[in-house]
Design a protein around this motif. Structure first.
Motif, PDB file in Angstrom:
ATOM      1  N   ILE A   1      -1.180   8.200  -1.912  1.00 18.07           N
ATOM      2  CA  ILE A   1      -2.582   8.454  -1.549  1.00 18.07           C
ATOM      3  C   ILE A   1      -3.529   7.974  -2.648  1.00 18.07           C
ATOM      4  N   TYR A   2      -3.233   8.337  -3.882  1.00 15.92           N
ATOM      5  CA  TYR A   2      -4.132   7.969  -4.986  1.00 15.92           C
ATOM      6  C   TYR A   2      -4.033   6.486  -5.315  1.00 15.92           C
ATOM      7  N   GLY A   3      -2.873   5.878  -5.139  1.00 15.20           N
ATOM      8  CA  GLY A   3      -2.734   4.446  -5.381  1.00 15.20           C
ATOM      9  C   GLY A   3      -3.617   3.641  -4.436  1.00 15.20           C
ATOM     10  N   LYS A   4      -3.605   3.985  -3.149  1.00 13.73           N
ATOM     11  CA  LYS A   4      -4.459   3.286  -2.189  1.00 13.73           C
ATOM     12  C   LYS A   4      -5.931   3.565  -2.459  1.00 13.73           C
TER      13      LYS A   4
ATOM     14  N   TYR B   1      -0.265   0.802  -5.114  1.00 10.75           N
ATOM     15  CA  TYR B   1      -1.421   0.020  -5.551  1.00 10.75           C
ATOM     16  C   TYR B   1      -1.137  -1.481  -5.383  1.00 10.75           C
ATOM     17  N   ARG B   2       0.052  -1.901  -5.828  1.00 10.15           N
ATOM     18  CA  ARG B   2       0.398  -3.323  -5.768  1.00 10.15           C
ATOM     19  C   ARG B   2       0.617  -3.790  -4.322  1.00 10.15           C
ATOM     20  N   GLU B   3       1.312  -2.965  -3.520  1.00 13.79           N
ATOM     21  CA  GLU B   3       1.573  -3.331  -2.135  1.00 13.79           C
ATOM     22  C   GLU B   3       0.283  -3.412  -1.320  1.00 13.79           C
ATOM     23  N   THR B   4      -0.657  -2.526  -1.627  1.00 14.57           N
ATOM     24  CA  THR B   4      -1.937  -2.556  -0.911  1.00 14.57           C
ATOM     25  C   THR B   4      -2.692  -3.837  -1.223  1.00 14.57           C
ATOM     26  N   ASN B   5      -2.595  -4.275  -2.461  1.00 18.24           N
ATOM     27  CA  ASN B   5      -3.232  -5.525  -2.865  1.00 18.24           C
ATOM     28  C   ASN B   5      -2.665  -6.699  -2.059  1.00 18.24           C
ATOM     29  N   ILE B   6      -1.321  -6.719  -1.911  1.00 15.29           N
ATOM     30  CA  ILE B   6      -0.675  -7.792  -1.149  1.00 15.29           C
ATOM     31  C   ILE B   6      -0.999  -7.665   0.332  1.00 15.29           C
ATOM     32  N   ASP B   7      -0.907  -6.427   0.860  1.00 16.89           N
ATOM     33  CA  ASP B   7      -1.144  -6.210   2.282  1.00 16.89           C
ATOM     34  C   ASP B   7      -2.549  -6.611   2.693  1.00 16.89           C
ATOM     35  N   THR B   8      -3.511  -6.344   1.801  1.00 18.70           N
ATOM     36  CA  THR B   8      -4.898  -6.650   2.132  1.00 18.70           C
ATOM     37  C   THR B   8      -5.112  -8.147   2.304  1.00 18.70           C
ATOM     38  N   SER B   9      -4.430  -8.940   1.462  1.00 20.36           N
ATOM     39  CA  SER B   9      -4.617 -10.386   1.533  1.00 20.36           C
ATOM     40  C   SER B   9      -3.862 -11.005   2.709  1.00 20.36           C
ATOM     41  N   LYS B  10      -2.746 -10.368   3.090  1.00 19.08           N
ATOM     42  CA  LYS B  10      -1.962 -10.963   4.173  1.00 19.08           C
ATOM     43  C   LYS B  10      -2.240 -10.323   5.530  1.00 19.08           C
ATOM     44  N   ALA B  11      -3.031  -9.266   5.558  1.00 20.00           N
ATOM     45  CA  ALA B  11      -3.277  -8.547   6.810  1.00 20.00           C
ATOM     46  C   ALA B  11      -3.881  -9.412   7.906  1.00 20.00           C
ATOM     47  N   PRO B  12      -4.910 -10.241   7.618  1.00 23.07           N
ATOM     48  CA  PRO B  12      -5.480 -11.056   8.705  1.00 23.07           C
ATOM     49  C   PRO B  12      -4.457 -11.975   9.361  1.00 23.07           C
ATOM     50  N   LYS B  13      -3.631 -12.637   8.534  1.00 27.07           N
ATOM     51  CA  LYS B  13      -2.640 -13.547   9.105  1.00 27.07           C
ATOM     52  C   LYS B  13      -1.590 -12.779   9.886  1.00 27.07           C
ATOM     53  N   GLU B  14      -1.127 -11.623   9.337  1.00 27.94           N
ATOM     54  CA  GLU B  14      -0.122 -10.832  10.044  1.00 27.94           C
ATOM     55  C   GLU B  14      -0.678 -10.293  11.365  1.00 27.94           C
ATOM     56  N   ASN B  15      -1.912  -9.842  11.328  1.00 25.91           N
ATOM     57  CA  ASN B  15      -2.535  -9.364  12.569  1.00 25.91           C
ATOM     58  C   ASN B  15      -2.672 -10.501  13.581  1.00 25.91           C
ATOM     59  N   GLY B  16      -3.026 -11.678  13.074  1.00 24.63           N
ATOM     60  CA  GLY B  16      -3.135 -12.831  13.958  1.00 24.63           C
ATOM     61  C   GLY B  16      -1.803 -13.157  14.611  1.00 24.63           C
TER      62      GLY B  16
ATOM     63  N   GLY C   1     -11.797  -0.046  -6.143  1.00 27.69           N
ATOM     64  CA  GLY C   1     -11.957  -1.066  -7.183  1.00 27.69           C
ATOM     65  C   GLY C   1     -11.565  -0.597  -8.566  1.00 27.69           C
ATOM     66  N   LYS C   2     -10.788   0.459  -8.675  1.00 23.51           N
ATOM     67  CA  LYS C   2     -10.363   0.966  -9.986  1.00 23.51           C
ATOM     68  C   LYS C   2      -9.114   0.241 -10.452  1.00 23.51           C
ATOM     69  N   VAL C   3      -8.829   0.357 -11.763  1.00 23.70           N
ATOM     70  CA  VAL C   3      -7.658  -0.309 -12.336  1.00 23.70           C
ATOM     71  C   VAL C   3      -6.396   0.431 -11.939  1.00 23.70           C
ATOM     72  N   ASN C   4      -5.276  -0.277 -12.052  1.00 24.51           N
ATOM     73  CA  ASN C   4      -3.984   0.299 -11.716  1.00 24.51           C
ATOM     74  C   ASN C   4      -3.487   1.143 -12.888  1.00 24.51           C
ATOM     75  N   ASP C   5      -3.813   2.457 -12.873  1.00 25.55           N
ATOM     76  CA  ASP C   5      -3.402   3.352 -13.957  1.00 25.55           C
ATOM     77  C   ASP C   5      -3.166   4.742 -13.390  1.00 25.55           C
ATOM     78  N   TRP C   6      -1.919   5.100 -13.209  1.00 24.34           N
ATOM     79  CA  TRP C   6      -1.557   6.367 -12.577  1.00 24.34           C
ATOM     80  C   TRP C   6      -1.976   7.563 -13.403  1.00 24.34           C
ATOM     81  N   ARG C   7      -2.112   7.362 -14.745  1.00 21.72           N
ATOM     82  CA  ARG C   7      -2.443   8.482 -15.633  1.00 21.72           C
ATOM     83  C   ARG C   7      -3.822   9.074 -15.327  1.00 21.72           C
ATOM     84  N   ASN C   8      -4.718   8.233 -14.819  1.00 22.54           N
ATOM     85  CA  ASN C   8      -6.071   8.718 -14.535  1.00 22.54           C
ATOM     86  C   ASN C   8      -6.138   9.620 -13.310  1.00 22.54           C
TER      87      ASN C   8
END
Length: 584
Positions: free
Chosen positions: A135-138, A192-207, A144-151
């Motif tokens: 939940i917090y990673g997404k 956090y990392r998977e969401t970054n990838i999913d966001t960029s590939k989502a339009p093509k996958e949805n298409g 737009g926050k940095v990838n830092d679980w400690r925060n």
């Protein structure tokens, strides 16, 4: 956020504890949705409470645990803000599944405890750590926050308070906290990392997903259409162009990645849908293709599986029991497609014995369901051409009699012919059915005044012309041998057929070296010619003469003398039955 969290809890619990939850994802009513959401929360919550109560040495009391947890659920899910109907059904589902989950968790631990209190706490902590980390990673990625679980990881005090760890055994709480922290870090970072990838590939996958769905639907439709049109199974030929797809599905309004994915998915989906649909049509046809039935001396009926065609066989028609079958085929292939209109599929009647034939002592009736023009008729496929059979149309049916003495089955269909010419002096004649049949078979055209003049004499040239049409003589003729006739220049239109008949040695000229094409032909000459047709050397005109008297109550002029001229209608009657019996 709370609802998403609990749904994820359910999924993780299913994987770890192998719990099967029965949820109707197809529900469409508010009551069903609320009830199923309550069940999803109840099962996982109940199982954890059951395990915790056993670990802490409490007695098995799901009602008490349910009462405590229900208060938390009402707050977490803001149920007080929902409608009374939603709240009631949610809590109903929650209560039912909580009981099952609690008893399952408590009994499994009480029956065979293989893990220590610390290990159980570690396991439970990991469950919630994974969920919160995701939940917090997404959340951090989308904000737009940095990838830092400690925060984002909650403090120990917050974890204890949220999960009531102060009321649990120390070892359980210790394991829970460690498991939570380890799982939170890993889940947060990965999400956090998977969401970054999913966001960029989502339009093509949805298409791709949407294109596959739309392509499959269109392919299925066009596959059925091509099968019905008797086209070959060729999806590539039926596939629309990229431009057509772009226009049809408004892809110019989408981003480039979506368009690219849609076109790729559309092609794959179209291919699968087309092939599957086309082949399914073949399978469906095969399932209804063949119908077998035993027919004995008692007679009986045989109907095609689609109910369109039937055979009616009277008692006494056959003496020995035989099996007949009806096989449904494609729409008929027409050799005269300009005038013929197919109305039904073709149907193949088979005789299922070693000889592929049966002896008939009575005609059998062949009937199709039919609602159409009076120009419709039942046709039989003979030598790759459709031959009209005299047909009677009445009360939504069209029927014909099959009266061959040795019946070998055949292929039949109903076809409409809009181009033949009706002759006005045919139907009232004693052999009107036979003459009309020859008109429908394109053997007879009649005169310009739309008459046939059935009782008129037929000339030598007219007879061999009609014989040639019935026997389908080819056009390979040589006029050299008929130039010997002194009246050759009078042959005109009949030159080809006279050349063919004389080359086949079916007819000769006269002693004075003439042929006399316009001279009426007599019964004796007819008998002479027909005996020279292969496999017909035993032909006797007297058999036709008797048949006329027996079936048509008509006396032939041949009774007085075979030197008399034969009439046109007698010739048609004779050729009709010889053709029907396979003798010409």
């Amino acid at each position: 956020m709370k609802k998403t969290k609990v749904i994820l809890i359910v999924l993780v619990m299913i994987l770890i504890q192998s719990i099967t939850t029965s949820i109707d994802v197809q529900a469409i009513t508010l009551e069903d949705r609320a009830y199923n959401e309550g069940k999803a929360v109840g099962r996982s919550s109940g199982q954890i409470y059951g395990q915790k109560d056993y670990i802490n040495g409490k007695r098995n009391n799901w009602q008490k645990a349910h009462a405590e947890e229900e208060k938390i659920v009402i707050d977490d899910y803001n149920l007080k803000q929902e409608t009374a109907t939603y709240r009631f059904n949610f809590l109903k589902g929650f209560r039912e599944e909580f009981k099952l989950g609690y008893e399952n968790g408590y009994k499994n631990f009480s029956g065979n405890v293989k893990k220590t209190t610390y290990e159980i706490g570690l396991e439970h902590g990991k469950i919630f750590g994974i969920i919160d980390g995701e939940i917090y990673g997404k959340k951090d990625y989308y904000e737009g926050k940095v990838n830092d679980w400690r925060n984002q990881i909650p403090s120990e005090a917050s974890i204890r308070r949220e999960h009531s760890l102060n009321n649990d055994a120390d070892k359980y709480a210790e394991g829970f906290l460690l498991g939570y922290k380890i799982a939170f870090e890993e889940s947060y970072t990965n999400t956090y990392r998977e969401t970054n990838i999913d966001t960029s590939k989502a339009p093509k996958e949805n298409g791709i997903l949407h294109g596959t769905e739309m392509g499959f639907k269109l392919g299925s439709t066009l596959g059925q259409i091509d099968f019905a049109d008797k086209k070959s199974n060729n999806w590539e030929k039926a596939l629309p162009s990229n431009l057509d797809v772009m226009i049809k599905y408004n892809l110019n309004r989408e981003v480039q990645e979506y368009r690219e994915g849609f076109l790729v998915g559309f092609k794959d989906g179209f291919r699968d849908g087309y092939i599957e649909s086309f082949q399914q049509q073949n399978i469906n046809l095969g399932k209804e293709n063949i119908n077998y039935k035993s027919i004995s001396m008692l007679g009986g009926n045989l109907t095609s599986t689609d109910g369109i065609m039937k055979l009616e066989i009277e008692p006494g028609t056959i003496y020995e029991e035989k099996y007949l079958s009806i096989q449904k085929g494609d729409f008929p292939i027409l050799y005269n497609a300009n005038s013929y209109i197919p109305v039904t599929n073709s149907y193949f009647i088979r005789i299922e014995n070693q000889f592929k034939t049966i002896g008939l002592h009575n005609p059998i009736m062949l009937t199709f369901k039919y609602y159409g023009s009076e120009r419709g008729g039942i046709y039989q496929l003979v030598d790759d051409k459709w031959r009209y059979l005299y047909s009677d149309i009445k009360d939504g049916e069209i029927s014909t009699k099959l009266d061959s003495k040795f019946y070998m089955g055949g292929v039949y269909a109903v076809i409409i012919d809009d181009n033949y010419t009706e002759l006005k002096d045919v139907h009232s004649n004693w052999a009107g059915q036979e003459v009309y049949t020859f008109i429908r078979r394109d053997y007879i055209t009649g005169y310009s005044d739309k008459t046939f003049k059935p009782e008129a004499s037929i000339t030598r040239a007219e007879f061999i012309t009609l014989l040639g049409r019935v026997m389908e003589w080819d056009n390979d003729v040589n006029h050299d041998q008929i130039k010997k006739f002194s009246d050759y220049n009078t042959f005109g239109y009949y030159g080809d057929v006279i050349a063919k008949a004389t080359s086949l040695k079916l007819i000769n000229g006269y002693a004075d070296n003439t042929f006399k094409p316009t001279k009426p032909i007599n019964y004796k000459e007819i008998e002479f010619i027909l005996q020279r047709i292969p496999n017909n050397n035993k032909f006797k005109w007297s058999e036709i003469e008797d048949k006329m008297m027996y079936e048509k109550y008509t006396r032939s002029r041949s009774i007085l003398s075979k030197e008399n001229n034969i009439t046109k209608v007698e010739v048609v009657y004779m050729l009709y039955h010889l053709q029907n019996e396979g003798k010409i």
